[in-house]
Write a protein that holds these residues in place. Sequence first.
Motif, short mmCIF file in Angstrom:
data_model
loop_
_atom_site.label_atom_id
_atom_site.label_comp_id
_atom_site.label_asym_id
_atom_site.label_seq_id
_atom_site.Cartn_x
_atom_site.Cartn_y
_atom_site.Cartn_z
N ILE A 146 30.60 55.49 48.82
CA ILE A 146 31.53 54.78 47.88
C ILE A 146 31.68 55.36 46.59
N THR A 147 32.91 56.08 46.44
CA THR A 147 32.76 56.77 45.02
C THR A 147 34.05 56.18 44.29
N ASP A 148 34.04 55.98 43.08
CA ASP A 148 34.89 55.73 41.90
C ASP A 148 36.22 54.64 42.83
N CYS A 149 35.37 53.68 43.39
CA CYS A 149 36.51 52.71 43.69
C CYS A 149 36.33 51.42 43.24
N TRP A 150 37.68 50.47 42.90
CA TRP A 150 37.75 49.69 42.11
C TRP A 150 37.85 48.21 43.19
N ILE A 151 36.74 47.61 42.98
CA ILE A 151 36.66 46.20 43.96
C ILE A 151 36.79 45.27 42.95
N HIS A 152 37.82 44.59 43.08
CA HIS A 152 38.17 43.25 41.99
C HIS A 152 38.95 42.23 42.68
N ASP A 153 38.99 41.24 41.64
CA ASP A 153 39.76 39.91 42.02
C ASP A 153 39.81 39.35 43.56
N ALA A 154 38.44 38.88 43.69
CA ALA A 154 38.08 38.29 44.88
C ALA A 154 39.29 37.06 45.08
N SER A 155 39.23 36.67 46.28
CA SER A 155 39.92 35.38 46.51
C SER A 155 39.05 34.18 46.24
N HIS A 156 39.60 32.95 45.93
CA HIS A 156 39.06 31.68 45.88
C HIS A 156 38.33 31.46 47.38
N GLU A 157 37.26 30.96 47.56
CA GLU A 157 36.52 30.78 48.81
C GLU A 157 37.20 29.81 49.61
#
Length: 167
Positions: A146-157
């Motif tokens: 996994i390179t230079d990925c943007w993992i953001h703004d998860a949902s409310h659970e």
Amino acid sequence: LNAHGYPGSLSAGGAISSGQTYSFKDYSGADVLVPNVTFIGCRFRSNSVGMWNVLVQFAGAGTAKFSYCTFCPEPSKVAAPPNAAWPSAGTAAPVSGGDVPAYMIDITDSYQYGIRNTDGAIELDHCDIWGFGNAIDLHTSDGATITDCWIHDASHEGPAVEYHQDG
């Protein structure tokens, strides 16, 4: 949008075959059950609270590659991440009365996994993953890069689902 050669729109995704490259396709969920597949500038979308946008599951040697792809909720539910700016604006805001904070999408508009990788190697490069419960789920010893990925703004659970929201 940032993939080299983006034509301005996506075409509908279809069947996935081994040894093929798919560019600028739009998938409402996808099962990658064959090796040596490349996706460039594709969008994978879903609102399956208990499932995935992409399942990568194939036996034997090979890799599924994703470059400049987006993993997100259905645009009819959530057109864009809810944050005003990165990092998410208002993340220190309190939650009261069970309300969903303004910086999170509701669980009913989300999906569980952007990618669930149970067998086979995967590579993600410059991908955008948001609106998830668990983002990426790796259950393989075949390898993941996994390179230079943007993992953001998860949902409310929500109260009934066990999301980890840690990518």
